[in-house]
Design a protein around this motif. Structure first.
Motif: not given
Length: 788
Positions: A632, A674, A676, A693, A695
């Motif tokens: 992340t 965010d 991600n 990828t 969010s």
């Protein structure tokens, strides 16, 4: 000469034709026949402050002035204390109609003056019969004159030395004519005959009634023929007139000597004392076997029986040489008056003594002496009494203000600078009670004021001393003129070993509990959380569980409630702290506090600190099952988690870093970033997996715009209060189509520091905790059954 006794009394009261009898207030003018005089009284409320009398007879109207009254047998006085003016007119006064020395008719004019200086005249007529037979010789010692009357057939009462009589007789033989003449005997002076009219010009009055010879003399210095002598330590004023008449070879001589004690009385610290010689030698000189037969005393012209004088505390001490009368201060029968001088409470006491002494010689000749003597104390400073009757256990000031007389009223009090009339004090619950003292003219006031009253000063020291104090300024007035008088007093009540409330803290699995045992003076402090008072309303709004009874206070604070602070956050555990304190209500000074820190298991947390740092712990697999937490990152892909485990990540970043978005609204500033995650996806038509990828979590912090003024003024993030954090998690991906993931928004529990629970009217200063934490509960919309 025998006299009958007629006890009936006829009094006639009339007024000028211009004023009807019904116009007179009840008791405005009263007449009373006494033993040897008529008493006329008028109330000053009716007659004004300066009434006056005139004697009326067939020859006209005769104003009764001070000199004329002493010559003609009238004693007029204005008496402010009892509130009236009075005229005492001798039965032998100049303008009295005398019928056989038994019936006496008086006629006067009373002139009154009202507040507008308008005069009114009232006619007063009274007729008195003799209530008591005449003694052979009677002496009256009035306030302004001396009077003696002797029975007409007594031609030579003893009372003058034999040599004096010889000299008087020689003078009478050589100079007396068939008419009456007067000779005044004076020490070292030759006897000089003069006519009664010549004596009248000197202020002396002689006249013959149907059966008595009467002589009246003013006191010195008006009495030029009088003298003062010391008799047994008492000053006595004496006048020696000899009335003579020669009828051929017979000379008639009458000794009309009159003597009166001039003692004005004295104040001995306990009361008034007056004395007179037991035997007035000028009256009794030459009498054989003379004895004091009876002595009586009274006040206001009336003799009193012994039981009454004893009840009032009067004493009559008779010795061989003197008679002494003592009247205690403020005893019944006298008049006392309060007044103010230089804000000092003064008083004096007046008694109008009436004294009667009967002498009897061995031949049965009686001499009756009556004396009127007003006595008064000097000006005395009256000391009020303050008694602090406070009982500490009652927690109420009880203050006794005593030794006040009937003419003193309490009208207001000032309590530590707060002014109250008696009515205002009573309405506001401050009890002031007037307490009369039985069998006296005294009364007192009792003030009761709870220690908790707003007017009471409270002083607390860290050593555990608690002091309540009250400065009292009594406003008293002297009646009827309502002169103000101020009296100061201070009272103090002190308690030892008084300390602020003590709390005990207990760590629970998902909360912290506090307990406080109540003590008597807990009401002196407020229990607070941050800047707010702990109330049932505040507890309900914040989710606290509070129980408060007469014995103790218990407060359970669930984890993530408003007021917690946190530190040492990691994926396993963190410390949560909650502080409760007691403080003074007025100064808000904290006197005791307990900050309880407990170790809790970490689930999901978001922190929006006042320094602009966000700390968040969240489960990224809720959005993408199987996602790898260590893969992340934030909007800035270089911002990686500080800590991860199989499902969760821990990020900590500044709000102006890591690509954080900022939106300024009307009242708030919103910061968003965010989280991600890289994940593998596979198209339905393509068998090869690809890495995408997505969010998965949006982290949001909202701050009030007003709290960020330093950001715009100094370009430095420093909020007045923590922000409200929210974690928004997207709906889990069930298939992997090449579409954009949908998002479900989950607002989290708010930790704003609003005025919820603030006591009405109390202003609280703001506090700046470093961070606020809220618990995040995962939830998704349109979840299939069996998923979490």
């Amino acid at each position: 000469m025998d006299f009958g006794i007629w006890l009936g009394v006829f009094v006639l009261l009339s007024v000028w034709p211009s004023v009807r009898c019904s116009d007179l207030p009840r008791g405005a003018i009263e007449t009373v026949c006494r033993d040897r005089y008529l008493l006329v009284t008028t109330q000053l409320s009716f007659a004004g402050n300066k009434p006056r009398f005139e004697a009326v007879d067939a020859d006209g109207v005769h104003p009764i002035t001070k000199q004329y009254g002493s010559e003609c047998g009238y004693m007029f006085s204005i008496l402010p204390l009892p509130g009236h003016a009075e005229l005492r007119a001798s039965y032998f006064s100049c303008h009295t109609d005398n019928q056989d020395d038994e019936v006496f008719t008086f006629s006067f004019n009373l002139i009154t003056i009202d507040a507008n200086r308008v005069e009114a005249t009232y006619s007063v007529t009274a007729t008195c019969s003799l209530p008591l037979p005449w003694s052979p010789r009677e002496v009256s010692c009035e306030e302004n004159y001396m009077e003696v009357s002797v029975r007409g057939e007594v031609s030579g009462l003893p009372g003058t030395k034999a040599d004096d009589w010889t000299a008087a007789l020689a003078t009478a033989h050589s100079s007396a004519t068939s008419t009456w003449q007067v000779m005044f005997q004076q020490e070292g002076q030759q006897l000089t005959p003069m006519s009664p009219s010549e004596a009248r010009e000197l202020g002396y009055v002689f006249y013959l009634t149907q059966g008595r010879l009467v002589f009246r003399s003013p006191y010195m210095p008006g009495s030029v023929m009088g003298s003062v002598t010391m008799v047994n330590g008492t000053l006595v004023e004496v006048v020696y007139p000899i009335l003579v008449s020669r009828q051929r070879w017979v000379v008639i001589m009458v000794n009309l000597v009159v003597a009166c004690s001039t003692d004005e009385g004295m104040y001995d610290g306990a009361g008034l004392v007056w004395q007179t010689p037991t035997l007035l030698s000028p009256l009794v000189s030459g009498l054989s076997g003379l004895e004091s037969f009876k002595i009586s005393m009274g006040v206001d012209g009336q003799l009193l029986d012994e039981p009454i004088t004893a009840e009032r505390g009067y004493s009559l001490d008779i010795s061989d040489t003197t008679v002494q009368i003592s009247i205690p201060f403020n005893a019944a029968g006298g008049y006392r008056k309060s007044f103010v001088m230089g804000n000092m409470y003064h008083e004096f006491y007046v008694v109008r003594l009436y004294y009667e002494h009967i002498f009897m010689d061995d031949s049965g000749v009686e001499t009756r002496l009556r004396l009127h003597r007003p006595m008064n104390t000097p000006l005395l400073i009256q000391h009020l009494s303050i008694i602090n009757q406070t009982v500490l256990e009652d927690r109420v000031f009880t203050v006794y203000l005593g030794n006040l007389y009937y003419d003193v009223d309490l009208v207001a009090v000032t309590l530590n600078g707060h002014n109250f009339t008696i009515l205002d004090a009573t309405k506001s619950g401050r009890v002031i009670t007037m307490v009369p003292r039985p069998n006296s003219n005294l009364h007192a006031y009792i003030l009761r004021l709870p220690f908790e009253d707003a007017a009471v000063h409270k002083l607390y020291s860290p050593e555990g001393l608690l002091q309540f104090s009250m400065d009292i300024n009594y406003t008293l007035v002297i009646l009827p003129q309502e002169e103000p008088y101020y009296y100061l007093a201070s009272v103090v009540a002190q308690f030892n070993d008084v300390f602020p409330p003590v709390f005990k803290g207990i760590c629970n699995e998902k909360s912290i509990s506090f307990q406080m045992d109540h003590k008597p003076f807990d009401y002196l402090w407020e229990v607070g959380v941050g800047p707010y008072i702990l109330t049932t309303n505040l507890a309900a709004k914040r989710g606290y569980i509070m129980q408060n009874d007469s014995k103790s206070l218990t407060l359970e604070v669930p984890l993530f409630s408003v007021g917690y602070t946190y530190k040492d956050i990691n994926l396993k555990q963190f410390y949560g702290s909650f502080e409760i304190h007691s403080r003074l209500p007025k100064t808000l000074e904290v006197k005791s506090s307990l900050a309880k820190a407990c170790l809790f298991q970490t689930t999901e947390v978001i922190v929006c600190s006042t320094e602009g740092v966000v700390t968040v712990v969240t489960d990224v697999t809720l959005a993408i099952p199987g996602a790898e937490p260590n893969g992340t990152f934030l909007l800035d892909s270089t911002c990686r988690p500080q800590e991860t485990d199989d499902t969760r990540v821990l990020f900590s970043f500044g709000l102006h870093t890591c690509g954080t978005r900022v939106q300024v609204h009307h009242q708030h500033v919103t910061y968003e970033n965010d989280i991600n995650v890289e994940h593998k996806s596979q198209s339905v038509n393509a068998p090869v997996k690809s890495r995408d990828t997505a969010s998965v979590v949006t982290v949001r912090c909202v701050y009030p715009l007003s709290d960020l003024y330093k950001l715009f003024a100094y370009w430095r993030f420093e909020a007045d209060s923590p922000g409200v954090g929210t974690i928004l998690t997207r709906v889990p991906v069930k298939t992997f189509p090449p579409t954009t993931l949908t998002t479900t928004r989950r607002p989290l529990t708010s930790t704003t520091t609003s005025n919820t629970g603030l006591s009405p009217g109390r202003q609280m200063p703001g506090i700046n905790p470093r961070a606020k934490y809220v618990k995040v509960f995962s939830w998704q919309m349109n979840q299939p059954k069996g998923t979490t």
